[in-house]
Design a protein around this motif. Structure first.
Motif, mmCIF file in Angstrom:
data_model
loop_
_atom_site.group_PDB
_atom_site.id
_atom_site.type_symbol
_atom_site.label_atom_id
_atom_site.label_comp_id
_atom_site.label_asym_id
_atom_site.label_seq_id
_atom_site.Cartn_x
_atom_site.Cartn_y
_atom_site.Cartn_z
ATOM 1 N N LYS A 99 3.676 -0.987 -7.453
ATOM 2 C CA LYS A 99 3.459 -1.977 -6.609
ATOM 3 C C LYS A 99 2.174 -2.105 -5.949
ATOM 4 O O LYS A 99 1.341 -1.296 -5.549
ATOM 5 C CB LYS A 99 4.525 -1.750 -5.449
ATOM 6 C CG LYS A 99 5.878 -1.902 -6.030
ATOM 7 C CD LYS A 99 6.995 -1.566 -4.771
ATOM 8 C CE LYS A 99 8.333 -1.234 -5.322
ATOM 9 N NZ LYS A 99 9.215 -0.966 -4.310
ATOM 10 N N TRP A 122 -0.354 -2.479 -2.962
ATOM 11 C CA TRP A 122 -0.240 -1.736 -1.593
ATOM 12 C C TRP A 122 -1.435 -2.327 -0.526
ATOM 13 O O TRP A 122 -2.674 -2.543 -0.951
ATOM 14 C CB TRP A 122 -0.547 -0.334 -1.675
ATOM 15 C CG TRP A 122 -1.011 0.089 -0.043
ATOM 16 C CD1 TRP A 122 -2.333 0.590 0.104
ATOM 17 C CD2 TRP A 122 0.299 0.348 0.659
ATOM 18 N NE1 TRP A 122 -1.883 1.303 1.567
ATOM 19 C CE2 TRP A 122 -0.578 1.103 1.873
ATOM 20 C CE3 TRP A 122 1.441 0.525 0.662
ATOM 21 C CZ2 TRP A 122 0.162 1.736 2.960
ATOM 22 C CZ3 TRP A 122 2.095 0.809 1.888
ATOM 23 C CH2 TRP A 122 1.273 1.478 2.993
ATOM 24 N N GLN A 162 10.039 -1.876 -0.148
ATOM 25 C CA GLN A 162 8.627 -1.689 -0.070
ATOM 26 C C GLN A 162 8.395 -0.137 0.116
ATOM 27 O O GLN A 162 9.036 0.731 0.272
ATOM 28 C CB GLN A 162 8.327 -2.351 1.242
ATOM 29 C CG GLN A 162 8.587 -3.878 1.287
ATOM 30 C CD GLN A 162 8.098 -4.319 2.809
ATOM 31 O OE1 GLN A 162 7.899 -3.583 3.763
ATOM 32 N NE2 GLN A 162 8.119 -5.564 2.814
ATOM 33 N N HIS A 163 7.063 -0.036 -0.011
ATOM 34 C CA HIS A 163 6.501 1.453 -0.068
ATOM 35 C C HIS A 163 6.944 1.796 1.287
ATOM 36 O O HIS A 163 6.905 1.604 2.421
ATOM 37 C CB HIS A 163 5.175 1.281 -0.313
ATOM 38 C CG HIS A 163 4.441 1.369 -1.673
ATOM 39 N ND1 HIS A 163 4.594 2.446 -2.594
ATOM 40 C CD2 HIS A 163 3.750 0.452 -2.235
ATOM 41 C CE1 HIS A 163 4.104 2.014 -3.751
ATOM 42 N NE2 HIS A 163 3.733 0.681 -3.498
#
Length: 496
Positions: free
Chosen positions: A73, A75, A336-337
């Motif tokens: 993903k 970042w 999400q992270h």
């Protein structure tokens, strides 16, 4: 007769002409439709061919046999709400001026710290109340769910069953939840560890709205007993507000002598009573009337934006763990992270941030004086002998008071002293690393506090002054703020 014949011939000829023209127009229109149909079919075939080629291309190796790495993903660094980015860099840590107190525990040393985020203000009463209420509500929900399980109540009964564990209804569990329930439920000290609480139903605090006697029974256990109440008011039994968390002692696990040992040997579980010790306002000052601060300071909205005090080092650490959990729970829902953990700053990080990029400064605003050129005090402290109000404040002030330093941080000197993660050792500057120095000895319960407070003299407001308090102690003049490591390309303040 002849005239009539010519007229008839004329109309007959005209009729044949228009009939022929209409037939030709119909034929042309039909051919045009055929052409459009063929064009439409060709376009569909073209689009279908494009999709097929794209699919076939995607099925093959898109990297053409080259090492391109795993695509994850994207970042984007996100500054947490209420925090400021402190760009990493090197600075001279320790006393730049003469050590007037003669403590000799802060010799100068050049060190480097990495970039991090830091709270612009000390943690406020309002922010800490959110932590307290979250722990309180989670405790109530756990008690309700356990009792519902014991009496066999299920969701939809209009009573305590609505607060049952989410796995109380096996038909609504997915495969993973069913597996975890079948294989791990019942493990732990209480037998309910790992089971999901139901947060979809709001808790009820108005006694007139309690749904059944089981709900009343649980809520009754959360308040002080009748015999300990007075003036007709029952208050919360804050000893029930415990936050339990587990962490791994990575420093201990990383030692070569511990190589090959199981991770479980380095896991530490803490259960901390998190309500502030409001009696500190009375205990800290003998022969002094401070009961109004004990009664109102933490919970009253008038002090919502004031720094929280009466917090031990252990409670501050528990707050950091909860803040990390709370933030990442939201990010998990959004796929999400996860973010780095929130934590107490190291001693070097705190001093670096307090200096605001000023090398060799005495105070966050520079110095060497505690007043500006107009004769106004620059912080909340005890400026004169016994004259606490000379700086326009008797006790604490709002967390966002006075001018911030060059990193946009408020009250890095005065107002309340602040816990840092380090253990206090007078000789620690002699042996700490020069990169991200940190000393936190689990066997040393003396923890460093920095910045000075509303009851301290100017010496303790200096950015290099060190003081300490015991980890389990709570004071009316000690608070804290948190930091979070910056992830991504490092930002440095003194890059060339």
């Amino acid at each position: 007769m002849f005239y009539f014949y010519d007229e008839q011939y004329f109309f007959l000829t005209k009729k044949l002409f228009f009939k022929k023209y209409i037939n030709m127009f119909t034929l042309l229109n039909f051919e045009h439709r055929i052409i459009n149909l063929e064009y439409s079919i060709n376009m569909k075939n073209f689009l279908l061919l494009t999709v097929v080629l794209a699919f076939l291309t995607s099925c093959g190796s898109g990297d053409r046999g080259q090492l391109v790495g795993v695509k994850g993903k994207k970042w984007h660094p996100e500054k947490p709400y209420g925090m400021e980015l402190i760009p990493g860099g090197a600075f001279i840590m320790g006393k730049s001026d003469d050590d007037l107190a003669g403590i000799q525990d802060a010799p100068t040393k050049t060190v480097t710290v990495r970039s991090f985020y830091m709270d612009a203000t000390e943690i406020t009463n309002s922010e800490y109340r959110k932590f307290v209420q979250w722990v309180r509500d989670s405790t109530i929900r756990t008690k309700l769910a356990i009792l519902a399980d014991e009496v066999g109540a299920t969701p939809g009964d209009g009573g305590i069953g609505d607060f049952a564990f989410k796995d109380a209804d096996p038909e609504n569990m997915n495969a993973y939840e069913q597996y975890m329930y079948d294989n791990y439920s019942g493990m732990g000290e209480t037998g309910y560890e790992g089971r999901k609480l139901n947060h979809d139903v709001d808790l009820l605090f108005d006694t007139a709205e309690y749904p059944d006697e089981y709900y009343v029974e649980v809520m009754d256990t959360m308040y002080l007993p009748i015999e300990e109440s007075y003036n007709g008011q029952r208050t919360w039994d804050v000893s029930k507000f415990k936050f339990q968390y587990t962490y791994m002692d990575i420093e201990k696990a990383a030692k070569a002598s511990n190589k090959g040992k199981r991770r479980s040997e380095f896991l530490i579980t803490e259960a901390v009573e998190i309500y502030p010790d409001t009696t500190a306002w009375i205990r800290d000052f003998a022969y002094s009337y401070n009961e109004p601060m004990h009664n109102d300071y933490f919970w009253h909205d008038a002090y919502g934006e004031y720094p929280v005090v009466g917090i031990s080092w252990k409670q501050a650490k528990a707050f950091c763990e909860w803040r990390t959990l709370y933030h990442n729970a939201y990010r998990k829902e959004k796929n999400q992270h996860f973010v780095n953990e929130y934590r107490l700053p190291s001693e070097a990080e705190w001093e670096y941030a307090a200096r605001g990029g000023l090398q060799g400064a005495t105070f966050p605003w520079g110095g060497p004086y505690a007043k500006n050129d107009r004769g106004c005090f620059m912080a909340n402290f005890k400026p004169l002998r016994g004259d606490y109000a000379a700086d326009q404040a008797l006790y604490t002030v709002e967390a966002k008071s006075y001018d911030p330093n060059d990193f946009n941080l408020y009250n890095m000197a005065g107002n309340v002293s602040e816990w840092v993660s380090a253990s206090y050792d007078p000789a620690s500057y002699e042996y700490v690393s020069t990169i991200n120095p940190s000393v936190n000895d689990v066997n040393n319960q003396r923890k460093v506090v920095r910045g000075g407070s509303w009851k301290d003299v100017a010496y303790y407001l200096q950015v290099s002054s060190r003081d300490y308090e015991y980890a389990d102690s709570a004071r009316s003049y000690i608070g804290f703020r948190t930091v979070q490591d910056y992830m991504g390309t490092d930002v440095t303040a003194n890059a060339r």
